[in-house]
Design an enzyme around this catalytic site. Structure first.
Site, PDB file in Angstrom:
ATOM      1  N   ASP A 172       0.544  -0.786   0.172  1.00  0.00           N
ATOM      2  CA  ASP A 172       0.144   0.129  -0.205  1.00  0.00           C
ATOM      3  C   ASP A 172       0.845   1.270   0.121  1.00  0.00           C
ATOM      4  O   ASP A 172       0.369   2.024  -0.577  1.00  0.00           O
ATOM      5  CB  ASP A 172      -0.743   0.103   1.113  1.00  0.00           C
ATOM      6  CG  ASP A 172      -2.109  -1.074   1.499  1.00  0.00           C
ATOM      7  OD1 ASP A 172      -2.276  -1.806   0.465  1.00  0.00           O
ATOM      8  OD2 ASP A 172      -2.995  -1.338   2.324  1.00  0.00           O
ATOM      9  N   TYR A 224      -6.495 -10.245   9.674  1.00  0.00           N
ATOM     10  CA  TYR A 224      -5.731  -9.163   9.148  1.00  0.00           C
ATOM     11  C   TYR A 224      -4.245 -10.679   9.812  1.00  0.00           C
ATOM     12  O   TYR A 224      -3.320 -11.296   9.469  1.00  0.00           O
ATOM     13  CB  TYR A 224      -5.082  -8.504   8.622  1.00  0.00           C
ATOM     14  CG  TYR A 224      -4.459  -7.733   7.768  1.00  0.00           C
ATOM     15  CD1 TYR A 224      -4.632  -7.723   6.376  1.00  0.00           C
ATOM     16  CD2 TYR A 224      -2.999  -8.220   7.829  1.00  0.00           C
ATOM     17  CE1 TYR A 224      -3.582  -7.283   5.364  1.00  0.00           C
ATOM     18  CE2 TYR A 224      -1.960  -7.669   7.024  1.00  0.00           C
ATOM     19  CZ  TYR A 224      -2.110  -7.389   5.622  1.00  0.00           C
ATOM     20  OH  TYR A 224      -1.101  -7.077   5.325  1.00  0.00           O
TER      21      TYR A 224
END
Length: 383
Positions: A172, A224
Protein backbone atom coordinates in the site's frame (compact mmCIF):
# COMPACT_ATOMS: atom_id res chain seq x y z
CA UNK A 1 -10.11 20.92 -3.02
CA UNK A 2 -7.61 23.13 -4.85
CA UNK A 3 -4.14 23.93 -3.51
CA UNK A 4 -5.30 27.46 -2.66
CA UNK A 5 -8.33 26.17 -0.78
CA UNK A 6 -6.14 23.77 1.17
CA UNK A 7 -3.76 26.62 1.99
CA UNK A 8 -6.67 28.81 3.10
CA UNK A 9 -8.01 26.01 5.29
CA UNK A 10 -4.56 25.56 6.85
CA UNK A 11 -4.35 29.27 7.58
CA UNK A 12 -7.78 29.26 9.20
CA UNK A 13 -6.76 26.41 11.52
CA UNK A 14 -3.10 27.15 12.25
CA UNK A 15 -2.63 30.87 11.44
CA UNK A 16 -0.19 31.88 8.71
CA UNK A 17 0.66 30.04 5.54
CA UNK A 18 1.99 26.48 5.21
CA UNK A 19 5.46 25.74 3.90
CA UNK A 20 3.98 23.65 1.12
CA UNK A 21 1.24 21.35 -0.10
CA UNK A 22 1.70 17.65 -0.89
CA UNK A 23 -0.45 14.76 -2.16
CA UNK A 24 -0.30 10.98 -1.88
CA UNK A 25 -2.83 8.70 -3.60
CA UNK A 26 -4.84 5.72 -2.61
CA UNK A 27 -4.48 2.62 -4.73
CA UNK A 28 -6.31 -0.20 -6.42
CA UNK A 29 -4.53 -3.51 -6.53
CA UNK A 30 -5.12 -5.20 -9.87
CA UNK A 31 -3.95 -8.57 -8.55
CA UNK A 32 -1.67 -9.85 -5.80
CA UNK A 33 -3.65 -9.82 -2.56
CA UNK A 34 -2.08 -10.86 0.76
CA UNK A 35 1.12 -11.71 -1.08
CA UNK A 36 3.20 -8.74 0.03
CA UNK A 37 3.82 -9.97 3.58
CA UNK A 38 4.71 -13.35 2.07
CA UNK A 39 7.59 -11.81 0.06
CA UNK A 40 5.52 -12.17 -3.10
CA UNK A 41 4.40 -10.14 -6.10
CA UNK A 42 1.80 -7.36 -6.39
CA UNK A 43 0.44 -5.24 -9.23
CA UNK A 44 -1.27 -2.04 -8.01
CA UNK A 45 -2.10 1.27 -9.68
CA UNK A 46 -2.43 4.60 -7.91
CA UNK A 47 -5.82 6.32 -7.94
CA UNK A 48 -6.60 9.98 -8.65
CA UNK A 49 -8.15 9.98 -5.17
CA UNK A 50 -5.53 11.24 -2.74
CA UNK A 51 -4.77 12.59 0.68
CA UNK A 52 -3.58 16.19 0.44
CA UNK A 53 -1.70 17.95 3.19
CA UNK A 54 -0.67 21.53 3.86
CA UNK A 55 2.29 21.34 6.24
CA UNK A 56 4.53 23.77 8.10
CA UNK A 57 7.65 23.12 10.14
CA UNK A 58 7.63 24.24 13.73
CA UNK A 59 10.54 25.47 15.80
CA UNK A 60 9.57 23.11 18.64
CA UNK A 61 8.62 19.40 18.85
CA UNK A 62 4.85 19.90 18.93
CA UNK A 63 2.60 18.20 16.38
CA UNK A 64 -0.68 20.03 15.69
CA UNK A 65 -2.79 17.84 13.41
CA UNK A 66 -6.09 18.71 11.77
CA UNK A 67 -8.27 16.84 9.26
CA UNK A 68 -11.16 18.17 7.21
CA UNK A 69 -12.75 14.74 7.58
CA UNK A 70 -12.59 14.73 11.41
CA UNK A 71 -14.72 16.53 13.99
CA UNK A 72 -12.93 19.85 13.74
CA UNK A 73 -10.65 19.46 16.74
CA UNK A 74 -6.90 19.89 16.44
CA UNK A 75 -4.97 16.93 17.82
CA UNK A 76 -1.90 18.16 19.67
CA UNK A 77 0.93 15.95 20.90
CA UNK A 78 4.63 16.45 21.53
CA UNK A 79 7.25 14.31 19.85
CA UNK A 80 8.49 12.87 23.14
CA UNK A 81 4.96 11.54 23.80
CA UNK A 82 4.95 9.52 20.59
CA UNK A 83 4.80 5.82 21.25
CA UNK A 84 2.55 3.00 19.97
CA UNK A 85 -0.94 3.32 21.39
CA UNK A 86 -0.50 6.91 22.58
CA UNK A 87 -2.41 8.64 19.76
CA UNK A 88 -5.99 7.59 18.91
CA UNK A 89 -8.02 7.65 15.73
CA UNK A 90 -6.96 9.05 12.38
CA UNK A 91 -4.14 11.10 13.93
CA UNK A 92 -2.16 7.95 14.76
CA UNK A 93 -1.35 7.47 11.07
CA UNK A 94 0.16 10.94 10.89
CA UNK A 95 1.90 10.90 14.27
CA UNK A 96 3.21 7.42 13.52
CA UNK A 97 5.13 8.73 10.52
CA UNK A 98 6.90 11.36 12.61
CA UNK A 99 7.65 8.66 15.19
CA UNK A 100 9.05 6.31 12.52
CA UNK A 101 11.22 9.03 11.00
CA UNK A 102 12.63 10.08 14.35
CA UNK A 103 13.15 6.49 15.45
CA UNK A 104 15.16 5.91 12.26
CA UNK A 105 17.43 8.80 13.23
CA UNK A 106 16.05 11.51 11.00
CA UNK A 107 16.03 15.00 12.58
CA UNK A 108 12.30 15.65 12.20
CA UNK A 109 10.71 18.10 14.62
CA UNK A 110 7.25 19.51 15.15
CA UNK A 111 4.75 20.17 12.38
CA UNK A 112 1.44 21.89 11.78
CA UNK A 113 -0.68 19.79 9.42
CA UNK A 114 -4.04 20.24 7.72
CA UNK A 115 -5.30 17.20 5.81
CA UNK A 116 -8.06 16.73 3.29
CA UNK A 117 -8.57 13.34 1.64
CA UNK A 118 -11.02 12.04 -0.93
CA UNK A 119 -9.80 8.44 -0.66
CA UNK A 120 -12.85 6.52 0.62
CA UNK A 121 -12.15 5.19 4.11
CA UNK A 122 -12.61 1.52 4.88
CA UNK A 123 -13.02 0.74 1.18
CA UNK A 124 -9.86 -1.28 0.67
CA UNK A 125 -8.28 1.59 -1.29
CA UNK A 126 -5.47 2.40 1.16
CA UNK A 127 -6.81 5.57 2.72
CA UNK A 128 -4.51 5.07 5.72
CA UNK A 129 -1.42 4.58 3.55
CA UNK A 130 -2.28 7.80 1.71
CA UNK A 131 -2.33 9.70 5.03
CA UNK A 132 0.97 8.20 6.07
CA UNK A 133 2.70 8.78 2.76
CA UNK A 134 1.59 12.38 2.28
CA UNK A 135 3.06 13.30 5.67
CA UNK A 136 6.19 11.26 4.99
CA UNK A 137 6.92 12.99 1.66
CA UNK A 138 6.24 16.39 3.25
CA UNK A 139 8.69 15.72 6.09
CA UNK A 140 11.23 14.37 3.61
CA UNK A 141 11.08 17.64 1.70
CA UNK A 142 10.83 20.02 4.65
CA UNK A 143 13.84 18.54 6.45
CA UNK A 144 15.72 17.77 3.20
CA UNK A 145 16.18 14.14 4.25
CA UNK A 146 17.06 12.96 0.74
CA UNK A 147 14.97 9.79 0.95
CA UNK A 148 13.83 8.08 -2.24
CA UNK A 149 10.27 6.91 -2.89
CA UNK A 150 10.97 3.35 -1.72
CA UNK A 151 12.59 4.55 1.51
CA UNK A 152 9.71 6.92 2.19
CA UNK A 153 7.19 4.15 1.57
CA UNK A 154 8.96 1.72 3.87
CA UNK A 155 9.06 4.26 6.70
CA UNK A 156 5.34 4.87 6.22
CA UNK A 157 4.80 1.10 6.37
CA UNK A 158 6.75 0.96 9.63
CA UNK A 159 4.41 3.60 11.04
CA UNK A 160 1.42 1.39 10.26
CA UNK A 161 3.10 -1.81 11.48
CA UNK A 162 4.72 -0.64 14.70
CA UNK A 163 2.83 2.52 15.69
CA UNK A 164 -0.72 1.82 14.50
CA UNK A 165 -0.39 -1.93 15.00
CA UNK A 166 -1.51 -3.31 11.62
CA UNK A 167 0.96 -5.96 10.35
CA UNK A 168 0.51 -5.04 6.68
CA UNK A 169 3.03 -5.67 3.95
CA UNK A 170 4.66 -2.89 1.96
CA UNK A 171 2.36 -2.79 -1.05
CA UNK A 172 0.00 0.00 0.00
CA UNK A 173 2.68 2.48 0.98
CA UNK A 174 4.99 1.67 -1.94
CA UNK A 175 2.08 1.99 -4.36
CA UNK A 176 1.35 5.44 -2.92
CA UNK A 177 4.94 6.62 -3.18
CA UNK A 178 6.18 4.81 -6.31
CA UNK A 179 3.32 4.50 -8.82
CA UNK A 180 3.44 6.46 -12.06
CA UNK A 181 0.58 7.85 -14.14
CA UNK A 182 -0.57 5.42 -16.81
CA UNK A 183 1.43 2.57 -15.29
CA UNK A 184 0.87 -0.45 -13.10
CA UNK A 185 3.54 -1.09 -10.47
CA UNK A 186 4.92 -4.62 -10.68
CA UNK A 187 6.62 -4.99 -7.32
CA UNK A 188 8.66 -7.87 -5.97
CA UNK A 189 8.21 -7.28 -2.26
CA UNK A 190 11.27 -9.35 -1.32
CA UNK A 191 13.84 -7.63 -3.49
CA UNK A 192 11.87 -4.35 -3.79
CA UNK A 193 12.48 -4.54 -7.54
CA UNK A 194 10.03 -2.33 -9.42
CA UNK A 195 8.85 -2.40 -13.02
CA UNK A 196 6.46 0.20 -14.35
CA UNK A 197 4.12 -1.49 -16.85
CA UNK A 198 1.96 0.46 -19.31
CA UNK A 199 -1.74 -0.01 -18.62
CA UNK A 200 -3.83 1.82 -21.22
CA UNK A 201 -7.25 0.28 -20.85
CA UNK A 202 -8.98 3.09 -22.75
CA UNK A 203 -6.96 2.35 -25.89
CA UNK A 204 -8.26 -1.23 -25.73
CA UNK A 205 -11.86 -0.06 -25.29
CA UNK A 206 -11.86 -1.18 -21.67
CA UNK A 207 -12.59 0.36 -18.30
CA UNK A 208 -11.77 -0.67 -14.74
CA UNK A 209 -14.71 -0.01 -12.45
CA UNK A 210 -14.21 0.35 -8.72
CA UNK A 211 -17.34 -0.66 -6.84
CA UNK A 212 -17.25 0.41 -3.20
CA UNK A 213 -19.66 -1.81 -1.29
CA UNK A 214 -19.84 0.75 1.55
CA UNK A 215 -19.06 -2.12 3.93
CA UNK A 216 -16.33 -0.80 6.19
CA UNK A 217 -13.53 -2.90 7.53
CA UNK A 218 -10.90 -2.39 10.20
CA UNK A 219 -7.75 -4.41 9.61
CA UNK A 220 -6.61 -3.73 13.17
CA UNK A 221 -9.30 -6.07 14.51
CA UNK A 222 -7.08 -9.15 14.39
CA UNK A 223 -8.39 -11.01 11.34
CA UNK A 224 -5.58 -9.67 9.15
CA UNK A 225 -2.97 -10.57 11.76
CA UNK A 226 -4.39 -14.08 12.06
CA UNK A 227 -3.93 -14.73 8.37
CA UNK A 228 -0.42 -13.35 8.33
CA UNK A 229 0.48 -15.51 11.31
CA UNK A 230 -0.99 -18.56 9.58
CA UNK A 231 1.05 -17.93 6.45
CA UNK A 232 4.22 -17.58 8.49
CA UNK A 233 3.46 -20.80 10.35
CA UNK A 234 2.87 -22.66 7.09
CA UNK A 235 6.17 -21.42 5.67
CA UNK A 236 7.98 -22.48 8.83
CA UNK A 237 6.46 -25.97 8.72
CA UNK A 238 7.48 -26.27 5.08
CA UNK A 239 11.04 -25.17 5.88
CA UNK A 240 10.74 -22.07 3.68
CA UNK A 241 11.76 -18.46 4.33
CA UNK A 242 8.31 -17.42 3.07
CA UNK A 243 5.45 -18.88 1.04
CA UNK A 244 6.82 -16.97 -1.95
CA UNK A 245 9.47 -19.71 -2.15
CA UNK A 246 6.86 -22.34 -3.04
CA UNK A 247 5.82 -22.53 -6.69
CA UNK A 248 2.85 -24.11 -8.41
CA UNK A 249 4.75 -27.27 -9.30
CA UNK A 250 5.60 -27.94 -5.68
CA UNK A 251 2.23 -26.94 -4.27
CA UNK A 252 0.43 -30.35 -4.22
CA UNK A 253 3.23 -32.09 -2.34
CA UNK A 254 3.57 -29.20 0.08
CA UNK A 255 -0.14 -29.19 0.86
CA UNK A 256 0.03 -32.89 1.72
CA UNK A 257 2.59 -32.16 4.45
CA UNK A 258 0.65 -29.39 6.20
CA UNK A 259 -1.32 -30.51 9.28
CA UNK A 260 -4.69 -28.81 8.77
CA UNK A 261 -6.94 -27.40 6.09
CA UNK A 262 -6.61 -23.84 7.40
CA UNK A 263 -2.90 -23.72 6.69
CA UNK A 264 -3.37 -25.57 3.41
CA UNK A 265 -5.92 -23.07 2.15
CA UNK A 266 -3.80 -20.06 3.12
CA UNK A 267 -0.82 -21.58 1.34
CA UNK A 268 -2.84 -22.45 -1.75
CA UNK A 269 -4.05 -18.87 -2.07
CA UNK A 270 -0.62 -17.27 -1.76
CA UNK A 271 1.05 -19.61 -4.25
CA UNK A 272 -1.70 -19.38 -6.85
CA UNK A 273 -2.02 -15.61 -6.35
CA UNK A 274 1.67 -15.09 -7.09
CA UNK A 275 1.15 -17.09 -10.28
CA UNK A 276 -1.83 -14.89 -11.15
CA UNK A 277 0.31 -11.75 -10.78
CA UNK A 278 2.87 -13.19 -13.17
CA UNK A 279 0.12 -14.08 -15.64
CA UNK A 280 -1.28 -10.55 -15.40
CA UNK A 281 2.15 -9.08 -16.07
CA UNK A 282 2.47 -11.25 -19.17
CA UNK A 283 -0.93 -10.07 -20.39
CA UNK A 284 0.00 -6.40 -19.99
CA UNK A 285 3.38 -6.85 -21.64
CA UNK A 286 1.70 -8.63 -24.55
CA UNK A 287 -0.72 -5.74 -24.97
CA UNK A 288 -3.70 -7.94 -24.08
CA UNK A 289 -5.36 -6.25 -21.08
CA UNK A 290 -8.65 -8.07 -21.71
CA UNK A 291 -6.85 -11.24 -20.61
CA UNK A 292 -6.84 -9.78 -17.08
CA UNK A 293 -10.56 -10.57 -16.74
CA UNK A 294 -10.40 -14.30 -15.95
CA UNK A 295 -7.37 -13.68 -13.73
CA UNK A 296 -9.40 -11.27 -11.61
CA UNK A 297 -12.30 -13.69 -11.21
CA UNK A 298 -9.99 -16.56 -10.29
CA UNK A 299 -8.33 -14.31 -7.74
CA UNK A 300 -11.66 -13.54 -6.12
CA UNK A 301 -12.57 -17.21 -5.86
CA UNK A 302 -9.28 -17.82 -4.08
CA UNK A 303 -9.81 -14.92 -1.66
CA UNK A 304 -13.34 -16.13 -0.98
CA UNK A 305 -12.76 -19.86 -0.68
CA UNK A 306 -9.15 -20.23 0.45
CA UNK A 307 -8.23 -17.02 2.26
CA UNK A 308 -11.74 -16.43 3.64
CA UNK A 309 -11.61 -12.63 3.49
CA UNK A 310 -14.62 -11.93 1.28
CA UNK A 311 -18.16 -11.21 2.45
CA UNK A 312 -21.71 -11.43 1.11
CA UNK A 313 -21.60 -7.93 -0.40
CA UNK A 314 -18.32 -8.38 -2.29
CA UNK A 315 -19.39 -11.81 -3.51
CA UNK A 316 -22.64 -10.31 -4.79
CA UNK A 317 -20.80 -7.57 -6.69
CA UNK A 318 -18.56 -10.11 -8.43
CA UNK A 319 -21.47 -12.38 -9.34
CA UNK A 320 -23.69 -9.54 -10.56
CA UNK A 321 -20.91 -7.84 -12.53
CA UNK A 322 -19.85 -11.01 -14.29
CA UNK A 323 -23.44 -11.97 -15.04
CA UNK A 324 -23.97 -8.54 -16.62
CA UNK A 325 -21.01 -8.95 -18.96
CA UNK A 326 -17.88 -7.92 -17.06
CA UNK A 327 -14.73 -9.61 -18.32
CA UNK A 328 -13.80 -10.37 -14.73
CA UNK A 329 -14.13 -9.01 -11.21
CA UNK A 330 -12.63 -9.46 -7.77
CA UNK A 331 -12.45 -8.03 -4.31
CA UNK A 332 -9.49 -5.67 -3.92
CA UNK A 333 -7.72 -4.77 -0.69
CA UNK A 334 -7.38 -6.60 2.60
CA UNK A 335 -10.95 -7.85 2.66
CA UNK A 336 -13.91 -8.11 5.06
CA UNK A 337 -15.77 -5.55 2.96
CA UNK A 338 -14.37 -2.71 0.93
CA UNK A 339 -14.30 -2.57 -2.85
CA UNK A 340 -14.48 -4.78 -5.91
CA UNK A 341 -12.84 -4.06 -9.25
CA UNK A 342 -14.54 -5.10 -12.48
CA UNK A 343 -12.92 -5.07 -15.91
CA UNK A 344 -15.53 -4.13 -18.49
CA UNK A 345 -15.83 -3.07 -22.09
CA UNK A 346 -16.65 0.63 -22.38
CA UNK A 347 -20.05 -0.11 -23.89
CA UNK A 348 -20.93 -2.44 -21.00
CA UNK A 349 -19.88 -0.16 -18.12
CA UNK A 350 -23.30 1.38 -17.42
CA UNK A 351 -25.06 -1.98 -17.68
CA UNK A 352 -22.64 -3.63 -15.26
CA UNK A 353 -22.86 -0.77 -12.77
CA UNK A 354 -26.66 -0.80 -13.02
CA UNK A 355 -26.83 -4.55 -12.52
CA UNK A 356 -24.73 -4.34 -9.37
CA UNK A 357 -26.86 -1.50 -7.99
CA UNK A 358 -30.03 -3.43 -8.75
CA UNK A 359 -28.67 -6.54 -7.04
CA UNK A 360 -27.80 -4.50 -3.96
CA UNK A 361 -31.25 -2.93 -3.86
CA UNK A 362 -32.90 -6.34 -4.11
CA UNK A 363 -30.72 -7.66 -1.28
CA UNK A 364 -31.51 -4.65 0.90
CA UNK A 365 -27.91 -3.42 0.96
CA UNK A 366 -26.76 0.20 0.95
CA UNK A 367 -26.26 1.41 -2.63
CA UNK A 368 -22.68 0.94 -3.79
CA UNK A 369 -20.47 3.76 -5.01
CA UNK A 370 -19.08 3.18 -8.52
CA UNK A 371 -16.30 5.04 -10.31
CA UNK A 372 -13.69 4.41 -13.00
CA UNK A 373 -10.13 3.77 -11.88
CA UNK A 374 -7.42 5.66 -13.75
CA UNK A 375 -3.74 4.96 -13.16
CA UNK A 376 -2.50 8.14 -11.45
CA UNK A 377 0.77 9.63 -10.20
CA UNK A 378 2.28 8.69 -6.85
CA UNK A 379 3.12 10.96 -3.93
CA UNK A 380 4.43 14.41 -4.85
CA UNK A 381 4.71 18.05 -3.89
CA UNK A 382 1.95 20.24 -5.30
CA UNK A 383 2.97 23.70 -4.16
Amino acid sequence: MTDNQLTDAFTAVHGGAPDGVWAAPGRVNLIGEHTDYNDGFVLPIALPHAARAAVRRRADDVLRLHSAQADGAVVEVTADQLRPGAVPGWARYVAGVVWALRDAGHPVGGVDVHLDSDVPTGAGLSSSAALECVVAVACNDLWDLGLGPVEVGLLAQRAENDFVGVPCGAMDQLASTCCEAGRALFLDTRTLTIRQLPVDLAAAGLRLLVIDTQVKHDLADGAYAERRSGCEKAAELLGLPALRDLDLAGLPAALDTLPDEGLRSLTRHVVTENARVEAAVEALLAGEPAALGPILTAGHASLRDDFLVSCAETDLVVAAANAAGALGARMTGGGFGGSVIALVADEDAERVAGAVSAAFAEAGYTAPRVFTALAAQGARRLA
